[in-house]
Scaffold this active site. Structure first.
Site, PDB file in Angstrom:
ATOM      1  N   ARG B 277       0.841  -1.198   0.000  1.00 19.15           N
ATOM      2  CA  ARG B 277       0.000   0.000   0.000  1.00 19.15           C
ATOM      3  C   ARG B 277       0.878   1.250   0.000  1.00 19.15           C
ATOM      4  O   ARG B 277       1.582   1.504   0.983  1.00 19.15           O
ATOM      5  CB  ARG B 277      -0.898   0.025   1.258  1.00 19.15           C
ATOM      6  CG  ARG B 277      -1.798  -1.185   1.433  1.00 19.15           C
ATOM      7  CD  ARG B 277      -3.090  -1.086   0.636  1.00 19.15           C
ATOM      8  NE  ARG B 277      -3.743  -2.385   0.519  1.00 19.15           N
ATOM      9  CZ  ARG B 277      -4.667  -2.865   1.360  1.00 19.15           C
ATOM     10  NH1 ARG B 277      -5.064  -2.130   2.378  1.00 19.15           N
ATOM     11  NH2 ARG B 277      -5.197  -4.056   1.161  1.00 19.15           N
ATOM     12  N   GLU B 279       0.506   4.166   0.730  1.00 24.89           N
ATOM     13  CA  GLU B 279      -0.158   5.236   1.481  1.00 24.89           C
ATOM     14  C   GLU B 279       0.854   5.945   2.366  1.00 24.89           C
ATOM     15  O   GLU B 279       1.597   5.296   3.091  1.00 24.89           O
ATOM     16  CB  GLU B 279      -1.197   4.632   2.430  1.00 24.89           C
ATOM     17  CG  GLU B 279      -2.543   4.395   1.825  1.00 24.89           C
ATOM     18  CD  GLU B 279      -3.470   3.761   2.865  1.00 24.89           C
ATOM     19  OE1 GLU B 279      -3.931   4.481   3.764  1.00 24.89           O
ATOM     20  OE2 GLU B 279      -3.685   2.535   2.777  1.00 24.89           O
ATOM     21  N   ARG B 285      -0.493   1.854  13.163  1.00 24.31           N
ATOM     22  CA  ARG B 285      -1.031   0.610  12.630  1.00 24.31           C
ATOM     23  C   ARG B 285      -0.970   0.474  11.114  1.00 24.31           C
ATOM     24  O   ARG B 285      -1.581  -0.430  10.551  1.00 24.31           O
ATOM     25  CB  ARG B 285      -2.469   0.423  13.105  1.00 24.31           C
ATOM     26  CG  ARG B 285      -3.449   1.462  12.596  1.00 24.31           C
ATOM     27  CD  ARG B 285      -4.844   1.063  13.023  1.00 24.31           C
ATOM     28  NE  ARG B 285      -5.849   1.923  12.440  1.00 24.31           N
ATOM     29  CZ  ARG B 285      -7.154   1.732  12.579  1.00 24.31           C
ATOM     30  NH1 ARG B 285      -7.602   0.728  13.287  1.00 24.31           N
ATOM     31  NH2 ARG B 285      -8.018   2.537  12.016  1.00 24.31           N
ATOM     32  N   HIS B 286      -0.238   1.353  10.440  1.00 17.20           N
ATOM     33  CA  HIS B 286      -0.106   1.246   8.988  1.00 17.20           C
ATOM     34  C   HIS B 286       1.318   0.874   8.585  1.00 17.20           C
ATOM     35  O   HIS B 286       2.274   1.411   9.107  1.00 17.20           O
ATOM     36  CB  HIS B 286      -0.489   2.568   8.318  1.00 17.20           C
ATOM     37  CG  HIS B 286      -1.966   2.807   8.283  1.00 17.20           C
ATOM     38  ND1 HIS B 286      -2.627   3.460   9.285  1.00 17.20           N
ATOM     39  CD2 HIS B 286      -2.908   2.453   7.369  1.00 17.20           C
ATOM     40  CE1 HIS B 286      -3.933   3.508   9.002  1.00 17.20           C
ATOM     41  NE2 HIS B 286      -4.121   2.900   7.848  1.00 17.20           N
ATOM     42  N   GLU B 428      -9.759  -2.476  13.524  1.00 19.93           N
ATOM     43  CA  GLU B 428     -10.123  -3.319  12.386  1.00 19.93           C
ATOM     44  C   GLU B 428      -8.966  -4.240  12.022  1.00 19.93           C
ATOM     45  O   GLU B 428      -7.840  -3.802  11.867  1.00 19.93           O
ATOM     46  CB  GLU B 428     -10.465  -2.394  11.208  1.00 19.93           C
ATOM     47  CG  GLU B 428     -10.935  -3.108   9.963  1.00 19.93           C
ATOM     48  CD  GLU B 428      -9.861  -3.100   8.866  1.00 19.93           C
ATOM     49  OE1 GLU B 428      -9.556  -4.197   8.357  1.00 19.93           O
ATOM     50  OE2 GLU B 428      -9.354  -2.013   8.549  1.00 19.93           O
ATOM     51  N   SER B 431     -11.322  -6.806   6.602  1.00 17.27           N
ATOM     52  CA  SER B 431     -12.385  -6.190   5.839  1.00 17.27           C
ATOM     53  C   SER B 431     -12.818  -7.226   4.813  1.00 17.27           C
ATOM     54  O   SER B 431     -11.977  -7.874   4.191  1.00 17.27           O
ATOM     55  CB  SER B 431     -11.843  -4.933   5.161  1.00 17.27           C
ATOM     56  OG  SER B 431     -12.917  -4.152   4.731  1.00 17.27           O
ATOM     57  N   ARG B 479      -1.395  -6.933  12.396  1.00 16.21           N
ATOM     58  CA  ARG B 479      -2.417  -6.366  13.293  1.00 16.21           C
ATOM     59  C   ARG B 479      -2.966  -7.412  14.245  1.00 16.21           C
ATOM     60  O   ARG B 479      -3.180  -7.137  15.424  1.00 16.21           O
ATOM     61  CB  ARG B 479      -3.576  -5.779  12.466  1.00 16.21           C
ATOM     62  CG  ARG B 479      -3.217  -4.449  11.854  1.00 16.21           C
ATOM     63  CD  ARG B 479      -4.477  -3.672  11.503  1.00 16.21           C
ATOM     64  NE  ARG B 479      -4.089  -2.484  10.747  1.00 16.21           N
ATOM     65  CZ  ARG B 479      -4.937  -1.653  10.171  1.00 16.21           C
ATOM     66  NH1 ARG B 479      -6.235  -1.873  10.251  1.00 16.21           N
ATOM     67  NH2 ARG B 479      -4.515  -0.589   9.523  1.00 16.21           N
TER      68      ARG B 479
END
Lengths: 505, 505
Positions: B277, B279, B285-286, B428, B431, B479
């Site tokens: 990712r 991002e 948590r990323h 989370e 998903s 996670r």
């Protein structure tokens, strides 16, 4: 033909089926759950779906529901014969004008496009003559209701029957087979064949056996990063990634990380993950992305402790496959005939100089420090098979000159190294070695290879705070699958292969 | 102190040890096998190394060989106390001037750099008073010989004792702890701590339990490509790769490939692999690269069949961890205290509208079709814990507006979707959703989201030849590890984390 004794469901009117049929003709398909979509307006879920593989004489005269694909359909007067397929199993189904089916229903059934997914209610009937073309040879299904769950388009880009036809049959009988690019371009369909199902179930089994064996041997599974900051072996054949405002690279192997885990006292580690090679090699056995089954292990006294552990792991995989995946092996053999895979216990170990002698005896001219070419590798495989009757062996003690800088030299012979390859049916499936764990020697060897020390500083630094002697190796999953099954192209054992010319699907 | 009865080896002269010691001082370390290097000029391998964890009173008075790291050393007159460490176990060792050790040997032992790896011969002796600082509390090792196998550099970038000190102890007692960047920069050392060993052994266990559970449920493991030709969800947050003369991308999820396998009749598939990712999120948590545990499954009548299978898989993982990894959990808890992880069977399922009502009751203002913010997610976790006493729950039926285009709308309520997230301790971890398997509806939804159909043509085409209804989800391994153990930063549960600012080691 359905008998009146076939249960409550057979009392219902065929009208319901026609409702469904009419709806299906508008291509309204199931996309709601429970069945509240247009197809089943007020359906209550209380059905048990029976597996096609369970349709046997034990179920004779029972009414069952089956969900399957329409493999073929053939109308014949007031009847329509369907072959319903579920994974590698299939059964004949008959829709015939009578109590449970109108003319329109037979016509409807005959017109369902091949590969559509249907729900069928029917009575299991024993047949008098075995149905040779189906896996369920002793029964057929007398259809009472049929619903289309997902409608396939009318024209398929390839026919499943063509896709599983042996090459030789295609050639001799002039019947269609499917070429590789058509298969790969339409992989969703090609993967439905019994051959593909068997290949990839067996491949899943290789991963399972690999981990099962190593977990039982006390190994820990690790996860290593694929995006790395510097190309570990000098930068050739590495894919570059744009990483925010900088460049990064895709890991050519998890080796550095496996070694760091050894330096971090995990002692025995393995990992399964993608490995990237930016090599413009368009051969039957190279991919730009493949799955590496990697092992690294600290040893006490001799790197053979590790080499033997790796060889034993492969032997456990071969045994497990022959024990648990016989059906899959035979399924693949039907299309691609091949001798069973042979191996010895313990695994045959040859030294490089012995291999050289065998090749020279066979007329090959090779220098003592020359690497094996692909044809010589194959020839050696044949010579070893003739002499030792094994398709699997270890070639130990490669010349130091042909191995990477981090390979431990043999302390008894400076031209040799503590390194090994392993072969299946004459092709390399694993490369491994004792790694240099002494930063000083590692520096010397890197300089000897002309490697920029600055670029491998992090690698060398990993060994500065106490490093156990260790060795390891990396196995190519697709190659093991290909060679175990005696296939001839690695694209057959990669679900979605990547090579210099193919990035899709 | 070693007794004369301690066996043959104790009869040898201490001179041999000094030979080794002198060599070691020249930092010539073991890099040859069998021991033909300078360190052991004529060593024959006939030794059995005993594990530190096996040094118990059962072995009292036996002479044993141990390979371990020098965790600490402390000279005291004519004696030197060492703590020898092997993974999470350690034992006290005593070198004392006497029959088996000269003054020089004691001095030599005292000067071995911490973290060096040594081979020690010694007699196991029962101690009168438990050694509280070691895992092997009832015995110590009376050293007769000591060899350095791999010498660590004298200055360590971090001290292991500091690295396992609880934060609060560091603060209250003014003792050193190690900050995260120092840990990560020197991961080879940081991973040696008992806490790190426990975290990553437990993580290996999560993967094992995930696969074990799914294999028992009949799932097939698949391998999906990470280099893809087009960005599947429109191109945001995707890393670009130079692929020969073209560009390619790193897969943000294996979803398309999992779905293709479902369309290819594998029915139930899982995969474990890296997910990328791009991002620029710098949070606790990323990560830009993490490990996805992915599931996809065809269902018969309702997507809850899949959702429940996924939830049950997680429950089996939680149970397995609590049964098989209690030692590791307790080890981590010593440094990072945390309540045990609680879950219900069957798993609690809340609908999104119920969650909204709970949040509104707690004073939060939120629209019906608004997504959960991270603080609201956390608050909801606390409210659910209070009300239901569980750290794990499913949130079902998300507003259609906040989910990707391929999510199946709820046929009963056009503002809802057949999608779900799962949460651990209010964060989370998964998903998932039912995916649209009808090409026509998929096209409509893509257009609604303003997606260029040309770019997702291959995706839509996958469903044109009969596609079963299916659902799935992706779990973040790091996670799950973090939240199960109650840790607070995902970099603690990724061996070599990647974020916008970190690409090394």
């Amino acid at each position: 033909m359905p008998s009146a004794s076939a249960g409550r469901k057979t009392q219902e009117k065929p009208r319901e089926v026609m409702d469904a049929a009419e709806e299906v003709n508008k291509t309204v398909v199931l996309h709601s759950t429970p069945f509240t979509g247009n197809l089943y307006p007020s359906f209550e879920v209380d059905r048990v779906l029976v597996r096609v593989s369970n349709l046997t004489v034990q179920k004779a005269d029972e009414v069952v529901w089956v969900r399957a694909r329409v493999h073929t359909s053939r109308a014949k007067g007031k009847q329509c014969f369907l072959v319903l397929r579920q994974q590698q199993f299939n059964v004949q189904a008959l829709v015939a004008v009578g109590d449970h089916a109108s003319k329109q229903m037979v016509k409807f059934a005959a017109n369902i496009n091949k590969e559509s997914i249907v729900d069928v209610e029917g009575v299991v009937r024993k047949v008098n003559q075995k149905i040779g073309s189906c896996t369920q040879q002793d029964v057929e299904l007398h259809v009472q209701k049929i619903y289309v769950i997902s409608l396939a388009e009318p024209r398929l880009p390839l026919q499943l029957d063509d896709a599983i036809r042996p090459e030789v049959e295609g050639e001799e009988e002039g019947r269609a087979t499917v070429n590789q690019d058509t298969r790969l371009d339409n992989r969703v369909i090609d993967l439905r064949t019994s051959t593909s199902q068997a290949v990839f179930r067996l491949q899943s089994g290789i991963c399972h056996l690999f981990r099962e064996t190593l977990t039982n041997k006390g190994f820990v599974e690790i996860q290593t990063p694929k995006i790395i900051s510097a190309a570990s072996e000098g930068g050739a054949n590495v894919f570059t990634v744009s990483y925010f405002k900088n460049n990064a690279y895709l890991a050519q192997s998890p080796q550095l990380y496996k070694q760091m885990c050894i330096c971090a006292d995990f002692e025995k580690v393995f990992c399964i993950g993608p490995v990237f090679r930016a090599e413009d090699s368009n051969t039957h056995r190279h991919l730009t992305e493949f799955v590496g089954l990697d092992i690294e292990m600290a040893f006490n006294y001799h790197y053979h402790e590790v080499m033997e552990e790796i060889a034993d792991t492969l032997v456990q995989i071969f045994k497990g496959l022959q024990e648990r995946f016989q059906t899959e092996i035979q399924t693949v053999n039907k299309q691609f005939p091949c001798e069973p895979f042979k191996f010895l216990e313990p695994t045959l170990r040859l030294e490089y100089c012995e291999a050289l002698a065998m090749l020279r005896e066979a007329g090959i001219e090779m220098g003592d420090e020359e690497d094996l070419s692909t044809p010589n590798e194959k020839l050696l495989g044949r010579l070893v098979k003739e002499k030792y009757d094994t398709d699997f062996y270890i070639l130990d003690k490669y010349p130091l000159a042909v191995r990477p800088f981090y390979t431990m030299p043999d302390p008894r012979n400076s031209k040799q190294s503590n390194s090994y390859d392993m072969f299946m049916r004459g092709e390399e499936i694993l490369s491994g070695a004792q790694r240099i764990h002494d930063p000083q020697l590692l520096t010397e060897r890197a300089l000897h290879h002309g490697i920029d020390l600055e670029k491998i500083k992090a690698y060398i630094d990993s060994f500065r705070f106490g490093a156990p002697p260790h060795a390891g190796g990396g196995i190519g999953l697709e190659r093991v699958t290909m060679l175990f099954l005696g296939l001839h192209n690695i694209r057959q054992t990669s679900m979605f292969p990547r090579d210099p010319k193919r990035l899709t699907p």
